[in-house]
Scaffold this motif. Structure first.
Motif, short mmCIF file in Angstrom:
data_model
loop_
_atom_site.label_atom_id
_atom_site.label_comp_id
_atom_site.label_asym_id
_atom_site.label_seq_id
_atom_site.Cartn_x
_atom_site.Cartn_y
_atom_site.Cartn_z
N ARG A 129 10.90 9.60 5.58
CA ARG A 129 11.30 8.31 6.43
C ARG A 129 12.91 8.31 6.48
O ARG A 129 13.75 8.61 5.93
CB ARG A 129 11.01 7.02 5.24
N GLN B 36 -1.89 2.76 5.02
CA GLN B 36 -0.94 1.96 5.65
C GLN B 36 0.29 2.83 6.24
O GLN B 36 0.82 2.36 7.18
CB GLN B 36 -0.26 1.11 4.55
N LEU B 37 0.36 3.98 5.76
CA LEU B 37 1.59 4.93 6.16
C LEU B 37 0.91 6.16 6.22
O LEU B 37 -0.56 6.40 5.80
CB LEU B 37 2.68 5.23 5.30
N THR C 108 5.30 3.84 -1.89
CA THR C 108 4.78 4.52 -0.65
C THR C 108 3.90 5.44 -0.98
O THR C 108 2.73 5.45 -0.12
CB THR C 108 6.15 5.29 -0.29
N LYS D 117 0.81 3.40 -0.58
CA LYS D 117 0.58 2.94 0.89
C LYS D 117 0.01 4.01 1.57
O LYS D 117 -0.84 3.66 2.30
CB LYS D 117 2.07 2.37 1.39
#
Lengths: 260, 272
Positions: free
Chosen positions: B18, B57-58, B49, B52
């Motif tokens: 990220r 979601q990511l 993370t 997710k």
């Protein structure tokens, strides 16, 4: 020098990317199979929040602006002996310009900022993520009803603003300053054309409604999920919407009335 | 619930970064069905993370997340939402919908994903709230709940659809000892009663080790150690020991990377 160029490039790229994300959000939330049973209650709730709750500020502002127009118009026109034309002046200024523009600016401040803050806070408190994990698309549940509510309510608010403004103008010109009511209304009726004036005003408000609510919803959805991020997003909503409304107003006016 | 309906999660060679900073480098995990698996590690190692990424979601830079052999990131939006209906997630903040009562929050997944009658929904919601001890708080708004109560209400919402997978994001963070004890008991009881696959992301060592069946310790984007809680506490790796014993000195640095203090103070550079 190179540093500055780099920063400029980064800024421009960032803005282009944001525009792309805003377009993507619009398509994802609006280009979906209709589900009226599920959507209708959500839309009604948002129409109340975005539209009905903006009524008071629209009514009061419309009334005062109409009254001021009546008064200013009278003091200028009376010098030329044509104070009978106050009705025409008030109606044309309101219907063509002031009602769409001022309503959109007030709407951005009242409803747009609230929508941005609400969606931004939903993001910060993980409510949007929570909808996603429950298997509900936040684009349909949160974003779409707010977008539709904005599209629908701004043109209606604009019409209400114009009507109240004209009434305010007549209060000052006819009831206070004593212009003959017959000529006030007859002049207005003779000079205001439905297509060129009223319809063009409504078209403006439709465009403004689309732009303002799009900016508001996107700024909330794209906000950095911190207190500072939400505060910046709310400010951006008001600034960008106001600039967009004023800029678009010039372009639309040039397209609609430029040839006269 | 039969063992067939329990979900198995496989994370294969996951890489994720990220803002140019690498969060995971080649992480592989296997989460056994029906068990409580804990993912532990210092703050900022990307534990949330990871949840997710599992929930889709990511998107990872490379690697796969397989839930019952379905690659989560290869699913289209529709199927991803179908899959998520089988997952429950307890967010760190609770993430209750602030415009609904506690009752409506718990009823929400049932209303969206089932065609049950209103009386049945009511009974189910009250049962779920009873399981977390909040039946009496059904008509309260989320703003009227304490932090611990909000998390329990969110847990009731997460189990509303009897999910196959339940993910807990830092369930013990910021809880008082009583609320923490209640949550530990609840998580264990729910896992035993419903038999779902549970993933707990946490850095609360004692609490997590007391209920986990298997533990992955993640640091610097890699799996540092894995094993049952008993195996984990026997590992001699100084980095594992430092984390488990909460020591400030050790291989995991206290300082965020920076030039040496003397160089920065005396080096003449006025850069902050």
């Amino acid at each position: 020098m190179i540093d500055k160029l780099q920063r400029l490039g980064k800024d421009v790229l960032g803005r282009i990317a944001a525009t792309g994300r805003a377009g993507q959000m619009l398509v994802q939330s609006l280009v979906v199979p209709p589900a009226p049973k599920e959507m209708f209650p959500l839309l009604v709730k948002q129409l109340h929040f975005v539209g009905v709750l903006s009524l008071v500020i629209i009514l009061v502002s419309g009334l005062f602006i109409g009254m001021v127009l009546g008064l200013q118009g009278y003091t200028i026109l009376v010098d030329y002996g044509s104070e009978q034309a106050v009705g025409q002046m008030v109606a044309l200024s309101l219907v063509r310009e002031l009602a769409p523009v001022v309503t959109a600016l007030l709407f951005a401040g009242r409803a747009g900022s609230a929508v941005t803050a609400e969606i931004g806070l939903m993001k910060a408190t993980e409510q949007l993520a929570s909808y996603e994990m429950i298997g509900v698309d936040p684009m349909r549940r949160i974003i779409a009803p707010r977008l539709w509510a904005g599209f629908i309510s701004l043109p209606i608010l604009t019409m209400i603003f114009a009507v109240v403004g004209i009434w305010g103008g007549s209060l000052v010109a006819v009831d206070w300053l004593g212009i003959y009511a017959g000529s006030f209304w007859a002049n207005m009726q003779a000079s205001v054309d439905f297509t060129t004036d009223v319809l063009n005003g409504v078209i403006k408000s439709l465009v403004f409604g689309f732009v303002v609510i799009w900016i508001a919803v996107f700024q909330g959805y794209d906000a950095v999920p911190t207190s500072e991020g939400i505060s910046k997003a709310t400010t951006r909503t008001v600034v960008y919407s106001s600039l967009a409304v004023l800029g678009l107003d010039f372009i639309l006016t040039a397209m609609m009335f430029g040839e006269i | 619930m039969t063992s067939d309906s329990k979900s198995h999660i496989e994370v294969r060679n996951l890489c994720f970064s990220r803002s140019g900073r690498s969060i995971f480098e080649d992480v592989s995990l296997s989460i056994e069905p029906g068990k409580i698996t804990a993912i532990m590690g210092p703050s900022g190692t990307g534990k949330t993370t990871l949840l997710k990424l599992i929930g889709g979601q990511l998107r990872p830079d490379s690697g796969q997340v397989l839930v019952d052999d379905f690659n989560v990131h290869a699913l289209n939006r529709k199927w991803l939402f179908h899959l998520r209906a089988r997952m429950g997630m307890l967010f760190q903040s609770g993430a209750l919908f602030t415009d609904m009562t506690v009752f409506e929050n718990v009823a929400f997944p049932l209303r969206v994903h089932t065609d049950l009658d209103e009386p049945l929904i009511r009974d189910l919601v009250l049962l779920k709230l009873n399981a977390v001890g909040l039946r009496g708080a059904a008509e309260l708004m989320p703003s009227e709940l304490s932090g611990g109560m909000a998390r329990r209400a969110a847990l009731a919402r997460a189990i509303a659809l009897d999910p196959d997978i339940l993910m807990y994001d830092e369930p013990f963070a910021g809880q008082d000892p009583i609320a923490m004890g209640v949550l530990i008991k609840l998580i264990r009881k729910l896992n035993q009663a419903l038999g779902h696959t549970s993933i707990i992301v946490s850095h609360d060592i004692n609490e997590t080790l007391s209920i986990a069946d298997f533990v992955y310790l993640i640091s610097d984007g890699r799996v540092l150690a894995q094993g049952t809680p008993d195996e984990l506490i026997k590992i001699e790796d100084p980095r594992v020991l430092q984390f488990l014993n909460g020591e400030a000195d050790g291989p995991v640095p206290f300082h965020f990377p920076a030039p040496s203090l003397s160089a920065q103070l005396l080096g003449g550079s006025r850069d902050r």
